[in-house]
Design an enzyme around this catalytic site. Structure first.
Site, PDB file in Angstrom:
ATOM      1  N   TYR A 167       9.650   8.487  16.369  1.00 28.67           N
ATOM      2  CA  TYR A 167       9.519   8.405  14.909  1.00 28.67           C
ATOM      3  C   TYR A 167      10.580   9.270  14.229  1.00 28.67           C
ATOM      4  O   TYR A 167      11.298   8.822  13.335  1.00 28.67           O
ATOM      5  CB  TYR A 167       8.124   8.832  14.460  1.00 28.67           C
ATOM      6  CG  TYR A 167       8.015   8.882  12.949  1.00 28.67           C
ATOM      7  CD1 TYR A 167       8.046   7.707  12.204  1.00 28.67           C
ATOM      8  CD2 TYR A 167       7.911  10.099  12.271  1.00 28.67           C
ATOM      9  CE1 TYR A 167       7.986   7.742  10.817  1.00 28.67           C
ATOM     10  CE2 TYR A 167       7.841  10.140  10.891  1.00 28.67           C
ATOM     11  CZ  TYR A 167       7.876   8.963  10.166  1.00 28.67           C
ATOM     12  OH  TYR A 167       7.822   8.987   8.792  1.00 28.67           O
ATOM     13  N   LYS A 221      13.938   8.224  11.759  1.00 23.00           N
ATOM     14  CA  LYS A 221      14.206   8.765  10.427  1.00 23.00           C
ATOM     15  C   LYS A 221      15.535   9.525  10.386  1.00 23.00           C
ATOM     16  O   LYS A 221      16.170   9.622   9.334  1.00 23.00           O
ATOM     17  CB  LYS A 221      13.045   9.643   9.973  1.00 23.00           C
ATOM     18  CG  LYS A 221      11.759   8.846   9.727  1.00 23.00           C
ATOM     19  CD  LYS A 221      11.978   7.710   8.725  1.00 23.00           C
ATOM     20  CE  LYS A 221      10.686   6.986   8.394  1.00 23.00           C
ATOM     21  NZ  LYS A 221      10.857   5.935   7.365  1.00 23.00           N
ATOM     22  N   ALA A 281       0.852  -1.200   0.000  1.00 24.78           N
ATOM     23  CA  ALA A 281       0.000   0.000   0.000  1.00 24.78           C
ATOM     24  C   ALA A 281       0.880   1.240   0.000  1.00 24.78           C
ATOM     25  O   ALA A 281       2.103   1.158   0.150  1.00 24.78           O
ATOM     26  CB  ALA A 281      -0.917   0.008   1.233  1.00 24.78           C
ATOM     27  N   GLY A 282       0.240   2.406  -0.154  1.00 26.09           N
ATOM     28  CA  GLY A 282       0.936   3.669  -0.001  1.00 26.09           C
ATOM     29  C   GLY A 282       2.117   3.850  -0.923  1.00 26.09           C
ATOM     30  O   GLY A 282       2.054   3.552  -2.109  1.00 26.09           O
ATOM     31  N   PRO A 291      10.220  12.565   2.424  1.00 24.14           N
ATOM     32  CA  PRO A 291       8.933  13.227   2.178  1.00 24.14           C
ATOM     33  C   PRO A 291       8.473  14.053   3.374  1.00 24.14           C
ATOM     34  O   PRO A 291       8.801  13.760   4.529  1.00 24.14           O
ATOM     35  CB  PRO A 291       7.970  12.053   1.945  1.00 24.14           C
ATOM     36  CG  PRO A 291       8.841  10.847   1.765  1.00 24.14           C
ATOM     37  CD  PRO A 291      10.078  11.121   2.546  1.00 24.14           C
TER      38      PRO A 291
END
Length: 256
Positions: free
Chosen positions: A154, A158, A17-18, A184
């Protein structure tokens, strides 16, 4: 690409997905063969029904070291020479402040975004080096660079992706293997926020209401561009935001 040219192979994690689904489809349209890896098999089988033998669907939980090694060892000979590895599998869970967060959410993010990405890279990078060619595209996030409330672990995962990508570049000098960190910003039309907010559709919808976020296809376009560049060009990192998003002001608290 004509019929006599070998079709390059891309391995995309989180392909159900995505971003992963959009990236897989873009590569397929560009003439790649795609190893579509994810925990959920039905979306991968659907992709195979649509694109036929150009898709090899595989079940993979990137957090499972044995499963990652088994995937590498069990690939059919015609699928082993991977040209592009897209480390896309990842997630955010919760947006509570650090002192209010569920540690299991933290653990899940670390296991997936850090350990999982490292496991897959470690498994497939030696083959690229041996062939003296290849491209590793890690899907990072602007959250790895710009802090925000609730982004605690999170964002830290990253930031790992960003530094790991840079360090890979340092190690891979002279091998012909390239590395890019795609970062992104706000992206809608994925399961990302639905997972983060644990199925709360109203909270998810509010996140994107009126914001005109990026779409998965925009990130797929970015990945495809990076992959299309000649072998002597390496994009170290590329940051992509919607025009509706910019850098936050530094927060100041004031006495009431």
């Amino acid at each position: 690409m004509n019929d006599s040219t070998p079709h390059p192979i891309a391995l995309v994690t989180g392909a159900s997905a995505g971003f992963g689904r959009a990236i897989s489809e873009r590569f397929l349209r560009d003439g790649y063969r795609v190893i579509a890896a994810a925990r959920r098999m039905e979306p991968m089988r659907e992709l195979q029904r649509k694109y036929g033998d150009a898709v090899l669907p595989v079940s993979l939980d990137v957090r499972d070291e044995q499963a990652v090694v088994s995937l590498r060892e069990s690939l059919p000979p015609a699928w082993r020479d991977i040209d592009v590895l897209v480390n896309n599998a990842g997630l955010a869970m919760g947006k509570e402040k650090a002192h209010e967060a569920d540690f299991q959410d933290w653990r899940t993010m670390i296991d997936t975004n850090v350990t999982g990405l490292a496991l897959v890279t470690h498994a497939f990078l030696p083959g690229m080096v041996a062939r003296k060619r290849g491209l590793v595209i890690n899907i990072g996030s602007v959250a790895g660079k710009y802090p925000y409330p609730g982004g605690n672990v999170y964002g830290a995962t990253k930031a790992f992706v960003a530094q790991f990508s840079r360090n890979l570049r340092a190690d891979l000098i002279g091998t012909g293997v390239r590395v890019t960190d795609v970062q992104p910003g706000l992206v809608g039309e994925t399961e990302f926020s639905l997972v983060r907010y644990k199925g709360d559709k109203e909270r998810t919808a509010a996140m994107y209401a009126g914001a005109h976020p990026l779409r998965p296809e925009d990130i797929a376009e970015t990945v495809a561009w990076v992959a299309s560049l000649p072998p002597h060009v390496n994009v170290n990192a590329i940051e992509v935001m919607p025009t509706s998003q910019s850098f936050a002001a530094l927060t100041v608290t004031r006495d009431e």
